[in-house]
Motif scaffolding. Sequence first.
Motif, mmCIF file in Angstrom:
data_model
loop_
_atom_site.group_PDB
_atom_site.id
_atom_site.type_symbol
_atom_site.label_atom_id
_atom_site.label_comp_id
_atom_site.label_asym_id
_atom_site.label_seq_id
_atom_site.Cartn_x
_atom_site.Cartn_y
_atom_site.Cartn_z
ATOM 1 N N VAL A 129 -44.141 -10.896 -40.694
ATOM 2 C CA VAL A 129 -44.168 -9.471 -41.064
ATOM 3 C C VAL A 129 -42.806 -9.056 -41.607
ATOM 4 O O VAL A 129 -42.704 -8.410 -42.665
ATOM 5 C CB VAL A 129 -44.549 -8.600 -39.847
ATOM 6 C CG1 VAL A 129 -44.240 -7.120 -40.112
ATOM 7 C CG2 VAL A 129 -46.027 -8.771 -39.507
ATOM 8 N N PHE B 29 -43.177 -5.167 -48.796
ATOM 9 C CA PHE B 29 -44.269 -4.549 -48.047
ATOM 10 C C PHE B 29 -43.742 -3.498 -47.072
ATOM 11 O O PHE B 29 -42.697 -3.687 -46.447
ATOM 12 C CB PHE B 29 -45.022 -5.610 -47.231
ATOM 13 C CG PHE B 29 -46.002 -6.417 -48.008
ATOM 14 C CD1 PHE B 29 -47.330 -6.010 -48.103
ATOM 15 C CD2 PHE B 29 -45.607 -7.588 -48.643
ATOM 16 C CE1 PHE B 29 -48.241 -6.767 -48.819
ATOM 17 C CE2 PHE B 29 -46.519 -8.343 -49.358
ATOM 18 C CZ PHE B 29 -47.839 -7.941 -49.455
ATOM 19 N N ASP B 30 -44.480 -2.426 -46.917
ATOM 20 C CA ASP B 30 -44.346 -1.578 -45.744
ATOM 21 C C ASP B 30 -44.665 -2.435 -44.523
ATOM 22 O O ASP B 30 -45.561 -3.267 -44.558
ATOM 23 C CB ASP B 30 -45.333 -0.419 -45.853
ATOM 24 C CG ASP B 30 -45.433 0.381 -44.566
ATOM 25 O OD1 ASP B 30 -44.575 1.231 -44.327
ATOM 26 O OD2 ASP B 30 -46.402 0.117 -43.800
ATOM 27 N N ASP C 38 -48.193 -2.240 -43.322
ATOM 28 C CA ASP C 38 -49.108 -2.845 -44.293
ATOM 29 C C ASP C 38 -49.070 -4.375 -44.198
ATOM 30 O O ASP C 38 -50.109 -5.044 -44.329
ATOM 31 C CB ASP C 38 -48.749 -2.414 -45.720
ATOM 32 C CG ASP C 38 -49.228 -0.995 -46.032
ATOM 33 O OD1 ASP C 38 -50.093 -0.460 -45.307
ATOM 34 O OD2 ASP C 38 -48.721 -0.426 -47.015
ATOM 35 N N TYR D 36 -48.439 -6.024 -41.503
ATOM 36 C CA TYR D 36 -49.176 -6.275 -40.255
ATOM 37 C C TYR D 36 -50.684 -6.245 -40.542
ATOM 38 O O TYR D 36 -51.441 -7.104 -40.079
ATOM 39 C CB TYR D 36 -48.758 -5.178 -39.277
ATOM 40 C CG TYR D 36 -49.187 -5.265 -37.834
ATOM 41 C CD1 TYR D 36 -49.420 -6.468 -37.167
ATOM 42 C CD2 TYR D 36 -49.314 -4.087 -37.078
ATOM 43 C CE1 TYR D 36 -49.778 -6.488 -35.821
ATOM 44 C CE2 TYR D 36 -49.658 -4.103 -35.737
ATOM 45 C CZ TYR D 36 -49.906 -5.301 -35.118
ATOM 46 O OH TYR D 36 -50.241 -5.316 -33.784
ATOM 47 N N GLN D 37 -51.095 -5.271 -41.321
ATOM 48 C CA GLN D 37 -52.509 -5.142 -41.681
ATOM 49 C C GLN D 37 -52.987 -6.306 -42.539
ATOM 50 O O GLN D 37 -54.033 -6.912 -42.269
ATOM 51 C CB GLN D 37 -52.723 -3.830 -42.455
ATOM 52 C CG GLN D 37 -54.070 -3.664 -43.141
ATOM 53 C CD GLN D 37 -55.248 -3.678 -42.179
ATOM 54 O OE1 GLN D 37 -56.336 -4.085 -42.519
ATOM 55 N NE2 GLN D 37 -55.021 -3.224 -40.950
ATOM 56 N N LEU D 38 -52.209 -6.652 -43.540
ATOM 57 C CA LEU D 38 -52.646 -7.718 -44.441
ATOM 58 C C LEU D 38 -52.775 -9.047 -43.683
ATOM 59 O O LEU D 38 -53.736 -9.795 -43.871
ATOM 60 C CB LEU D 38 -51.662 -7.860 -45.606
ATOM 61 C CG LEU D 38 -51.921 -9.011 -46.587
ATOM 62 C CD1 LEU D 38 -53.353 -8.999 -47.123
ATOM 63 C CD2 LEU D 38 -50.917 -8.974 -47.734
ATOM 64 N N LEU D 39 -51.819 -9.315 -42.816
ATOM 65 C CA LEU D 39 -51.899 -10.561 -42.041
ATOM 66 C C LEU D 39 -53.074 -10.538 -41.076
ATOM 67 O O LEU D 39 -53.633 -11.589 -40.735
ATOM 68 C CB LEU D 39 -50.591 -10.804 -41.296
ATOM 69 C CG LEU D 39 -49.416 -11.141 -42.210
ATOM 70 C CD1 LEU D 39 -48.115 -11.190 -41.417
ATOM 71 C CD2 LEU D 39 -49.643 -12.472 -42.926
ATOM 72 N N THR D 40 -53.464 -9.357 -40.629
ATOM 73 C CA THR D 40 -54.650 -9.257 -39.779
ATOM 74 C C THR D 40 -55.873 -9.801 -40.505
ATOM 75 O O THR D 40 -56.744 -10.437 -39.919
ATOM 76 C CB THR D 40 -54.888 -7.787 -39.372
ATOM 77 O OG1 THR D 40 -53.739 -7.316 -38.672
ATOM 78 C CG2 THR D 40 -56.125 -7.645 -38.498
ATOM 79 N N GLN D 41 -55.923 -9.562 -41.799
ATOM 80 C CA GLN D 41 -57.114 -9.956 -42.573
ATOM 81 C C GLN D 41 -56.941 -11.297 -43.276
ATOM 82 O O GLN D 41 -57.943 -11.951 -43.597
ATOM 83 C CB GLN D 41 -57.437 -8.876 -43.623
ATOM 84 C CG GLN D 41 -57.396 -7.448 -43.119
ATOM 85 C CD GLN D 41 -58.212 -7.173 -41.851
ATOM 86 O OE1 GLN D 41 -59.055 -7.985 -41.455
ATOM 87 N NE2 GLN D 41 -57.935 -6.050 -41.193
ATOM 88 N N ALA D 42 -55.709 -11.712 -43.531
ATOM 89 C CA ALA D 42 -55.512 -12.886 -44.384
ATOM 90 C C ALA D 42 -54.573 -13.931 -43.790
ATOM 91 O O ALA D 42 -54.396 -14.997 -44.382
ATOM 92 C CB ALA D 42 -54.975 -12.452 -45.748
ATOM 93 N N GLY D 43 -53.953 -13.638 -42.658
ATOM 94 C CA GLY D 43 -53.020 -14.586 -42.070
ATOM 95 C C GLY D 43 -53.729 -15.797 -41.489
ATOM 96 O O GLY D 43 -54.931 -15.773 -41.212
ATOM 97 N N ARG D 44 -52.961 -16.860 -41.338
ATOM 98 C CA ARG D 44 -53.492 -18.048 -40.695
ATOM 99 C C ARG D 44 -52.513 -18.454 -39.596
ATOM 100 O O ARG D 44 -51.305 -18.242 -39.714
ATOM 101 C CB ARG D 44 -53.678 -19.186 -41.694
ATOM 102 C CG ARG D 44 -54.659 -18.799 -42.822
ATOM 103 C CD ARG D 44 -54.894 -19.918 -43.806
ATOM 104 N NE ARG D 44 -55.609 -21.034 -43.219
ATOM 105 C CZ ARG D 44 -56.923 -21.088 -43.026
ATOM 106 N NH1 ARG D 44 -57.683 -20.066 -43.381
ATOM 107 N NH2 ARG D 44 -57.483 -22.148 -42.484
ATOM 108 N N TYR E 267 -51.341 -13.375 -52.106
ATOM 109 C CA TYR E 267 -51.284 -11.995 -51.628
ATOM 110 C C TYR E 267 -49.908 -11.365 -51.850
ATOM 111 O O TYR E 267 -49.721 -10.173 -51.601
ATOM 112 C CB TYR E 267 -51.624 -11.928 -50.145
ATOM 113 C CG TYR E 267 -53.086 -12.141 -49.851
ATOM 114 C CD1 TYR E 267 -54.025 -11.163 -50.183
ATOM 115 C CD2 TYR E 267 -53.531 -13.320 -49.264
ATOM 116 C CE1 TYR E 267 -55.375 -11.357 -49.925
ATOM 117 C CE2 TYR E 267 -54.879 -13.516 -49.002
ATOM 118 C CZ TYR E 267 -55.798 -12.532 -49.332
ATOM 119 O OH TYR E 267 -57.114 -12.720 -49.086
#
Lengths: 321, 321, 321, 321
Positions: free
Chosen positions: D257, D266-267, D270, D272-280, D301
Motif C-alpha cells: 500500500v 495512489f491515495d 484507494d 488498500y481498496q485496489l489490493l482488496t480486489q486485485a492483490g495476491r 493496475y
Amino acid sequence: MREIRQPGEYQYTFGPYAEPIATVRLGESVIMHTEDAFGGKLVSEDQSPSSVLGPYLNPQTGPIYVEGAEPGDTLVVRIEQIEPSRDWAVSCLIPYFGGLTSTRFTAMLQSPLPERTWIYARTGSGGYSWKGRWEIPWAPFLGTIGTAPHIEAVSSLSPGAHGGNMDVPDATVGNTLYFPVHHPGALFYAGDVHAGQGQGELCGVALEISARVTLSFDVIKSKEINWPRIESPEAIMTVGSARPMEDAARIAYSELVLWMESEYGFDRLDAYQLLTQAGRCYVGNMVDPNYSLVASCPKHYLPRGRNPTAEPDESGKPVGV
Amino acid sequence: MREIRQPGEYQYTFGPYAEPIATVRLGESVIMHTEDAFGGKLVSEDQSPSSVLGPYLNPQTGPIYVEGAEPGDTLVVRIEQIEPSRDWAVSCLIPYFGGLTSTRFTAMLQSPLPERTWIYARTGSGGYSWKGRWEIPWAPFLGTIGTAPHIEAVSSLSPGAHGGNMDVPDATVGNTLYFPVHHPGALFYAGDVHAGQGQGELCGVALEISARVTLSFDVIKSKEINWPRIESPEAIMTVGSARPMEDAARIAYSELVLWMESEYGFDRLDAYQLLTQAGRCYVGNMVDPNYSLVASCPKHYLPRGRNPTAEPDESGKPVGV
Amino acid sequence: MREIRQPGEYQYTFGPYAEPIATVRLGESVIMHTEDAFGGKLVSEDQSPSSVLGPYLNPQTGPIYVEGAEPGDTLVVRIEQIEPSRDWAVSCLIPYFGGLTSTRFTAMLQSPLPERTWIYARTGSGGYSWKGRWEIPWAPFLGTIGTAPHIEAVSSLSPGAHGGNMDVPDATVGNTLYFPVHHPGALFYAGDVHAGQGQGELCGVALEISARVTLSFDVIKSKEINWPRIESPEAIMTVGSARPMEDAARIAYSELVLWMESEYGFDRLDAYQLLTQAGRCYVGNMVDPNYSLVASCPKHYLPRGRNPTAEPDESGKPVGV
Amino acid sequence: MREIRQPGEYQYTFGPYAEPIATVRLGESVIMHTEDAFGGKLVSEDQSPSSVLGPYLNPQTGPIYVEGAEPGDTLVVRIEQIEPSRDWAVSCLIPYFGGLTSTRFTAMLQSPLPERTWIYARTGSGGYSWKGRWEIPWAPFLGTIGTAPHIEAVSSLSPGAHGGNMDVPDATVGNTLYFPVHHPGALFYAGDVHAGQGQGELCGVALEISARVTLSFDVIKSKEINWPRIESPEAIMTVGSARPMEDAARIAYSELVLWMESEYGFDRLDAYQLLTQAGRCYVGNMVDPNYSLVASCPKHYLPRGRNPTAEPDESGKPVGV
C-alpha cells in the motif's frame, strides 16, 4: 566490592563480537552499573520520545567474561541487590510501539497513538509516584539480562533463548537465573532495570531507571539448558520468548516439564499433569519482538533434595550433574 | 434455597435455541447442580478417555432465565459457594487435545501422546490427592459460565465474548462476574466445575468434578459490556478469549483500559500507563478453541466510590449508569 | 430449472436450528438467488457503512435439504454458473474491520480508519470499473458456502470446518466443493457472491453483488472429511480456517497430505515431500473471525484414476469408497 | 565475467561483523558460487540428516561490498541467471523442523517425525526426478538473499527486514530485488539456491542445490525501504517476514500500500481498496524462524511511467527519488 561501569559505548546487541569489559571469578559478587533504556535522554514530560531518542535503545553493560564458563555449561547468576542510582523513573508512549497499538510487526494503516512521557518521583517509602495520582511500589528487576548467542548478535530489544530483553519481573533480587553458555566466559550482559512493571509491560515502557546491580556468578559444568530458567525461594520457573504468544507459553511449559523430568525424577506425563493443576503462567512482556511468558511450579510440589543443579550444597554452591 | 437440576439432557452449546429450564428472580440465591466435563463417564484410571467419551463434552446446566434481564443490560452473577458433590476428581490426556500437543487446529503429522487417566481422591483437608504423590488444594471455580450469544450457538468447549469455557480460576467463590445480555432473561448457563487448576489448564483437563454451585443474579440496566468482567475483593478483571494468544491479551487489557476510563474517570492513556506498571495478566487456558487471558488491576489503584456499576449501594444492588 | 429464493428472512448463521427452505434431489441443478453481504443496503458512495448497516451482515440463502445426504457422508457441490443479478458491485471500509486495521479481536487503542464506500459499475466486457480508474475482471465466486455444523450455529461471517465465510476465490464456476455432512439433508447454505476478489480480501469487503448461482449436488456415501475440499480441473485443494494464520496453513496442508495418502496411494511422508516441492498455498481471507488458507496440489502429480471419490465415473457421479 | 567464490569459511549470519570477500561495481554482472543449505554433506538417501549435519546450516556466500551503496540507499539486485553446479538435488526431514511438525519454537511433547532423505536426479529436460515417481520442473531461485542488518547478526536460517532466508520463489531469474542498505557497500549475501519449491516450503527443505548465480547490482540513492521488494515483468511485490503468519501478511500488504502511495500516486485508501480486489498473497515459507509471505499487485493496475525508482530510464538504470 568491585564496581563495573561500561567503559566507552554501551552495547546494543547480545553477541560474541564485542570485547569483554571485565572478568569476574566464580563466586565473586560485583556491582554492575546500568543505564536506563533510553540512555538517560528522556528526562522531562515536556519531551516527546521521538524527538529525543536516537536509533539505539536499551543500552547494555557488558559483555562480562565469567572465568570458568565454557560452551556446554550453564551460567548461574544470583541477583543480590538492586539500588536505584537516581530518584526518578520514566515511562512513555513511543509511536507504533506497545501492546495496544499497531507496530512495525503488527503493521496497520491507522495513525499512531499520541506520544506521552510520564516522570515518576521516588517517594520516601521507596515507591514511585506519578504526580501524587498513583504510586507504584519498589519492585525492581533486570528487564534485560543474558548471555551471548552462538553466532548471532541479537538486538538488546529482543528476548530469546539467550535471555535478553525478557522483561520478566522475576529477574529480581533473591532469585537465581540460569542461562546457556555458548562461548568461553559466557559473555554476560545486563541492563534495563525497572523500578517496577506490570505483567505484560503493556505500553512497552516500564518504570525505567539507572541502577547499581549486585550480582554473583557461578557455573554448572557440562549442563546444557535450552532456555533461561529462574529459581526463587518458592518456585522454579522457565521463560519462553517467541511469537505468537502461545509459542512462548508452549516453550516455557515444555521446558518446565523437561526440567521436572530430568532433575526431579518426574515421569514426563506426570509432570505435564501436575503442571495442569498447579502450574502458573503469566505474561512478562507483550511488546518486544518476541513475547516472554513465565511458567512456574511451586517448590513444595517438588521432591526435596532432588535438584542437585539448582539447590546449594553445604559449600553454598550449586553442583553440576 | 431453591435447587436447580438439569431436567433431561444437558446443554452442549451456549445459544438462544434451547428452552429455559428455570426462572430466577433478581437477588435470589439458587443452587445449580453441575455435571463434570465428561458427563461422569470417566471414573477409573483403567479407562482410556477415547473409549469412554462420546461426541459431546462439557455438559452445561441451563439455560436459566433471569427475570428482568433485557438485551442491552449486563448480567451480574455472584458466586456464593461451590461444593463438590462427590469425593474424587478426574483428569486425563485426550489424543490431540492439550497445550503441549498438536491438535485439530494446530495440525501436524506426529503421532498423538499416549492416553492417560488420573483419578484424585478428596482428602480430609478438602484437597485432592493423586495416590499420595501430590495434593492440590481445594480452589474450586466454574470452568464454564456465561450467557447466550446473539444468534450463534457456541460449543460449550469454546470461550468467547459471551463467557463460556474460559477456564479462568477467578470465576470463583466471593467474586462477581459480568456478562453481556443479548436476550430477554439473559439465558445463563454454567457447568464444568474444577476443584483446582493451574494457569493455562496445561493438558486441557483440570480436576474435573460434579458440584453444587450457589449463585445469585442481578442486572445492571442499559449497560453494555463487550467481554466478560470479574470483580474480586481486591481487583477488577477482564477476560479476553481469542487466538492467537496475544489477541486474547490485547482484548483483556483493552477492555480494562476502557473500563477504567468509563467508570473510574481515568484518562485513557493514563489508564494504559497505570496498567503498564501495575496490571497483571495470566493465562487462563491455552487449550480451548480460543485461549483465555485475564488482565487485572488492583482496586487500591482505583479512586474510591467511583464505580457505580460494580459496587453495591446501600440496598445491596449495583446501580446502572 | 428450479429457482430457489429465500422465503422470508435470510439466515445469518450456519446451523441446524432453521427449517429447510427447499429440498433438492441428487444430480438436480438448481438456481439459488443470493443477496449481497450487506443485504442490498449499501448502494451509494455517499453512504457511510456504519450508518446504513444493521446488526446482521452476510445473509445466506438456505438451508437447503439435499435428499439422500446423511451424517457421515460427504456433500458434493458443483458450481455450474454464477450470474450477477445487478449491474454494480460495492466495497467499503467498515470501522475496526479489515486486514490492515485493528479489530474487535486484534484490539488496540488507535482510532479507526475512515469509512469509505466504493461503487463499481459493470462494464460491457463484464468487468467492474471504479470510476474508470481501474477495472477488475469478472471472476465470480461464492464467498460463503457450506453445511450446518453438528450442534453449533456459526455466524455467517465466520469460516470453519463446515465451510462458511471462507472467501476463497476457488469456490467458483467449474469447480467442485466437498463438505462434511452432520445432519440428514446436509443443510446447505450459500451466499455472499463476489464479482472478484484479491487473495486475502484485504479490506474485508470484496466486490459484493447479488447473484444467481447454478449448483448441483451429489453425495459420497459413508465418507467423512474433516474440512472443506475443492477440486478444479487442474488441482485438488483443501481449505483450513483458523487463527493464527499458520494454523490455517497447517490444517490445509495436513488435510491435503491425508487426502493424497488415503485416496491417491501416497506414503504419508512422500506426500509431505511432494507438497514441499509442488504444493501451492495462498491466503483466501485475512479478515474474518478465522483466516482461510488454500493449499493445493496440481493434478498432474497425482496417479491417474486413483481418486474414486473425486472423479466422476461413467454415470457422471462420484462413487464413494 | 568475474566469478566470486567464498574464500575460506562460508557465512552463517547476515551481519556487519565479517570482512567483505569481494567488491563489485554498480552495473557489473558477476557470478556468485553458492553452496547448498547443507554444505554439500547430505548426498545419499542412506544418510539420516541428524547424523551428518553439523551445528551450522545454510552457508552463505558473502559479504559482497557494492561500491557506491551508502546507508539510506536502496540496493537493487537483478537476478540474471541461475545454473546448477551439480546434477542432483536433496531434500529431507530433520527432527523437529518443518511445517507439519512441532518445532523448537512450537514446542510440544510428541515424538518427532522419522528422518528421511530424498535425492532427486536432474533429468534431460532440466527437471528433478525422484526415482521416476515424480518430476519437479526447473524453477530455480535464491532461498536466501539480502543485506546486513544495522547492528544485528542474524542467522542465515532466519528471514527478516533485511531479506535473508525468505524462501520465496519470486527471488528468481528475470526479477529485480530491493533491499535496505545500512552499511557502506551494503554488505550483500546470497546462497541456498533451490531448483524448485512449493509455496510454504512445507517440510522445510526444498530441492537444495549448489549453483552459479549471475547477478548485477545497482543502487537507488537516498531512498529508504523498510522491507524487501521484488519486481517481476508482471508485478510489484513485497515480502513480510514475521510470526504469527498474519503479521507477515500485514507487513507485506502494508508495504505494498505504501509503495503504491509513494511511487504510483495512489491515495492510500484507494490502494488498500485496489489490493482488496486485485492483490495476491502466497506463503513463501511456513518453516523458518519467521514466516515469509509475498503480497503483489499486477503491474497493469499501476499507472504507466509512474515508478521512477523501479523502472529503468533510457540509460538502463533506475533513478532515485
